[in-house]
Design an enzyme around this catalytic site. Structure first.
Site, PDB file in Angstrom:
ATOM      1  CE1 TYR A 101      -3.659   2.644   0.831  1.00  8.35           C
ATOM      2  CE2 TYR A 101      -1.803   3.687   1.936  1.00  8.35           C
ATOM      3  CZ  TYR A 101      -3.065   3.760   1.400  1.00  8.35           C
ATOM      4  OH  TYR A 101      -3.745   4.951   1.426  1.00  8.35           O
ATOM      5  CD  GLU A 189      -5.806   4.457  -1.259  1.00  6.24           C
ATOM      6  OE1 GLU A 189      -5.945   4.888  -0.104  1.00  6.24           O
ATOM      7  OE2 GLU A 189      -6.712   3.873  -1.875  1.00  6.24           O
TER       8      GLU A 189
END
Ligand code: GDP
Ligand code: MN
Length: 378
Positions: A101, A189
């Protein structure tokens, strides 16, 4: 403003972030053609502005152009968390070794952007944050100095990224920071950033939120707005320059001025009610704007009563009354309405709505009490 995965990834790619080859399809036939161009093994991904598409069945791996067509047909038109899928992204499939992530958002408390990284990518970061917060590495980014090399190395070491990926990771982390900073984003993101079987890094998912107040600086991003998938109320609000935020309560509030709108919500809560929205019609709103605001409030099925609280200054109460009456004529609402008008032309305004079937109030407290009572009866 939210933008789609494929749009986010294209922005990332401009800053040197590697993304899979792919293209967008709006029909199953297009999906098949694109899959063929990409060599057959592709991933079909619904383009809707919500997360967790994978779990909802909106991401499928196809092994041939025929399969791509079949899956695209199934995904197009699918309902994901209340949104209809109208576009699919067809990306070359990736063989994934592990998922990381990597995201940047604003840390309001620290007044700085913060990069967050976790070796436990793929799943929703909120879940990781809740269960194992120690697995999220954070690095605050000085807005003028930008992301520093030592921070990138520190992050890479903290997530135990193998050395051979560090250089590539550095390019991706800096690229993501630049994309975030130069786009005036509030979120950028990559989840997951994957290590492939070929030992390269690849951003297979992308998400960006752009600060609404900065959209005017980015005409190219403004063009990406997909009104197809935007809630109708949001479209009307934007077109009429109204500040509207939907909430979960049942008292629809129409107020002029952000401060007064917040005060109105507070007083509604004080008397045991719950506001259905924040809505600031702004200074000098005319009948047309008021009508639009009214339609927005009434389009919310939770609304059981409308509370109109106007402090006339530049905004004239008679204009507001005119707008309300016109809108009532058009929308024919079946919910009770509580009106409080004070200030410029309040007398004229009150006279105009006297004939209409409305509950009037003298003070804000009085108006809020009456609105709460009416919502309880409904
Ligand atoms: P999200 O569920 O909306 O976040 O959509 P993602 O793009 O993140 O996809 C969900 C999951 O599908 C990822 O975490 C991956 O595990 C998997 N996935 C996505 N793209 C590929 C791919 O090209 N190949 C494989 N094998 N899996 C993929
Ligand atoms: Mn994802």
């Amino acid at each position: 403003m939210k933008i789609h995965e494929y749009q986010s990834k294209r922005i990332f790619a401009k800053y040197g972030v590697p993304i899979p080859n792919g293209n967008v399809a709006i029909t199953p036939k297009d999906a098949r053609d694109i899959a063929k161009d990409l060599g057959g093994r592709v991933i079909i991904k619904s383009q809707v502005l919500v997360g967790g598409r994978g779990k909802a069945g909106g991401v499928k791996l196809a092994n041939s152009p025929e399969e791509a067509e079949k899956y695209a047909a199934a995904i197009l038109g699918m309902d994901i968390k209340g949104l209809t899928v109208r576009k699919v992204l067809i990306d070359e499939a990736t063989n994934i070794k592990s998922e990381i992530y990597l995201g940047i958002t604003n840390d309001r408390a620290r007044r700085m952007p913060v990069m967050m990284v976790s070796a436990e990518g793929g799943v929703e970061i909120e879940e990781v944050a809740r269960k194992t917060p120690e697995k999220i590495i954070k690095a605050h980014i000085h807005p003028l100095l930008g992301l520093q090399g030592y921070q990138i190395r520190d992050i890479a070491a903290s997530i135990e990224l193998p050395r051979k990926h560090w250089k590539e990771f550095g390019v991706i982390a800096s690229g993501l920071w630049q994309a975030y900073n130069e786009s005036d984003a509030t979120l950028a993101e990559i989840n997951p950033l994957v290590i492939t079987d070929e030992d390269t890094l690849l951003a297979v998912d992308g998400k960006m939120l752009i600060d609404d107040s900065a959209i005017f600086r980015h005409p190219d991003i403004a063009e990406m707005r997909d009104i197809d998938v935007e809630a109708e109320a949001e479209t009307i609000a934007r077109e009429h320059d109204l500040s509207y935020i939907k909430l979960d309560g049942e008292i629809g509030c129409m107020v002029n001025g952000a401060g007064l709108a917040m005060t109105t919500m507070d007083i509604v809560k004080l008397f045991g009610g719950s506001p259905a929205n924040f809505l600031d019609i702004g200074g000098g709103a005319d009948a047309e704007k008021v009508g639009a605001a009214f339609r927005i409030i009434l389009s919310d099925p939770n609304v059981k009563v409308v509370l109109i609280n106007i402090f006339g200054g530049i905004t004239r109460c008679d204009e507001v009354a005119k707008g309300v009456l016109e809108a009532i004529d058009e929308v024919k609402p079946d919910v009770p309405m509580v009106v409080r008008l004070v200030g410029t032309n309040a007398e004229e305004g009150r006279k105009m709505i006297a004939e209409a079937d409305m509950i009037t109030a003298e003070t804000l407290a009085d108006a809020a009490k009456k609105a709460v009572a009416a919502s309880r009866e409904a």
